[in-house]
Scaffold this motif. Structure first.
Motif, short mmCIF file in Angstrom:
data_model
loop_
_atom_site.label_atom_id
_atom_site.label_comp_id
_atom_site.label_asym_id
_atom_site.label_seq_id
_atom_site.Cartn_x
_atom_site.Cartn_y
_atom_site.Cartn_z
N ASP A 56 9.15 35.36 29.80
CA ASP A 56 8.08 35.69 30.74
C ASP A 56 8.57 35.55 32.17
O ASP A 56 8.30 34.55 32.84
CB ASP A 56 6.87 34.78 30.47
CG ASP A 56 5.68 35.09 31.36
OD1 ASP A 56 5.69 36.14 32.04
OD2 ASP A 56 4.73 34.29 31.38
N ASN A 57 9.33 36.55 32.61
CA ASN A 57 9.82 36.63 33.98
C ASN A 57 9.68 38.06 34.45
O ASN A 57 9.31 38.93 33.65
CB ASN A 57 11.30 36.19 34.07
CG ASN A 57 11.47 34.72 33.79
OD1 ASN A 57 10.66 33.89 34.17
ND2 ASN A 57 12.54 34.38 33.10
N THR A 58 10.03 38.34 35.70
CA THR A 58 9.88 39.70 36.22
C THR A 58 10.87 40.66 35.58
O THR A 58 10.53 41.81 35.33
CB THR A 58 10.04 39.75 37.75
OG1 THR A 58 11.32 39.23 38.11
CG2 THR A 58 8.92 38.99 38.44
N ASN A 59 12.10 40.23 35.33
CA ASN A 59 13.13 41.06 34.68
C ASN A 59 13.13 42.49 35.20
O ASN A 59 13.03 43.44 34.42
CB ASN A 59 12.94 41.04 33.16
CG ASN A 59 13.06 39.65 32.59
OD1 ASN A 59 14.03 38.96 32.82
ND2 ASN A 59 12.05 39.22 31.85
N PRO A 60 13.27 42.69 36.52
CA PRO A 60 13.06 44.01 37.09
C PRO A 60 14.16 45.04 36.89
O PRO A 60 13.89 46.24 36.97
CB PRO A 60 12.89 43.72 38.59
CG PRO A 60 13.70 42.49 38.81
CD PRO A 60 13.53 41.68 37.55
N ALA A 61 15.38 44.60 36.62
CA ALA A 61 16.49 45.57 36.59
C ALA A 61 17.32 45.42 35.32
O ALA A 61 17.38 44.34 34.72
CB ALA A 61 17.37 45.36 37.82
N PRO A 62 17.98 46.51 34.91
CA PRO A 62 18.80 46.45 33.70
C PRO A 62 19.82 45.33 33.71
O PRO A 62 20.02 44.67 32.68
CB PRO A 62 19.49 47.82 33.67
CG PRO A 62 18.54 48.72 34.39
CD PRO A 62 17.94 47.86 35.48
N GLY A 63 20.43 45.05 34.85
CA GLY A 63 21.43 43.99 34.92
C GLY A 63 20.85 42.62 34.65
O GLY A 63 21.56 41.73 34.17
N GLU A 64 19.59 42.42 34.95
CA GLU A 64 18.94 41.13 34.69
C GLU A 64 18.47 41.03 33.25
O GLU A 64 18.36 39.93 32.71
CB GLU A 64 17.77 40.94 35.66
CG GLU A 64 18.26 40.79 37.09
CD GLU A 64 17.14 40.86 38.10
OE1 GLU A 64 16.37 39.89 38.16
OE2 GLU A 64 17.04 41.88 38.80
N ARG A 65 18.18 42.17 32.64
CA ARG A 65 17.73 42.18 31.25
C ARG A 65 18.89 42.17 30.26
O ARG A 65 18.76 41.68 29.14
CB ARG A 65 16.85 43.42 31.00
CG ARG A 65 15.60 43.44 31.86
CD ARG A 65 14.69 44.59 31.51
NE ARG A 65 15.19 45.90 31.88
CZ ARG A 65 14.82 46.60 32.94
NH1 ARG A 65 13.96 46.09 33.81
NH2 ARG A 65 15.31 47.82 33.17
#
Length: 140
Positions: A56-65
């Motif tokens: 449950d985080n923002t995870n806004p970009a592919p690199g973060e996911r």
């Protein structure tokens, strides 16, 4: 989970996943150093133990996911994305109603909005579910 601060991610998790998944969020450790590393370690441990996990985080970009998708792949479990598609102004109003540490400075909200890239199957998700975060209904 993917979405801006104030988009309704935590509410969605509480209503739809908290009964079946362990909820992991960097918000659980507000003062910890290396929260990202800690989150990855906790997720890996839970998956290795056979638990279902929701991040449950923002995870806004592919690199973060990508590291989270990789952890699931290594554990042999399918991973899906739930995107809270909530207009920026709705997120801003919700955020403005927050107090203390729960309130994100506007610059943080706008920064996340600028980096937000909708997730796709190409990233390794078996499913991408889009939710209207303002009305809390599934779009696809």
């Amino acid at each position: 989970m993917v979405g801006l601060q104030g988009s309704g991610k935590s509410t969605w998790v509480a209503e739809h996943l908290a009964g079946t998944h362990v909820v992991v969020s960097k918000d659980h450790w507000p003062n910890a150093r290396r929260r990202e590393e800690r989150q990855h370690r906790v997720v890996a441990e839970l998956l290795a133990a056979g638990r279902s996990v929701v991040v449950d985080n923002t995870n806004p970009a592919p690199g973060e996911r990508a590291p989270l998708v990789e952890l699931a792949r290594e554990a042999g479990v399918p991973v899906r994305a739930v995107v809270l598609d909530t207009p920026l102004e709705v997120c801003r109003r919700r955020n403005d109603a927050r107090t203390g540490r729960a309130r994100v400075p506007d610059v943080g909200l706008f920064s996340t909005a600028a980096r937000l890239v909708p997730p796709s199957i190409a990233e390794g998700f078996v499913q991408v579910e889009q939710v209207d975060g303002a009305r809390r209904r599934v779009l696809r």
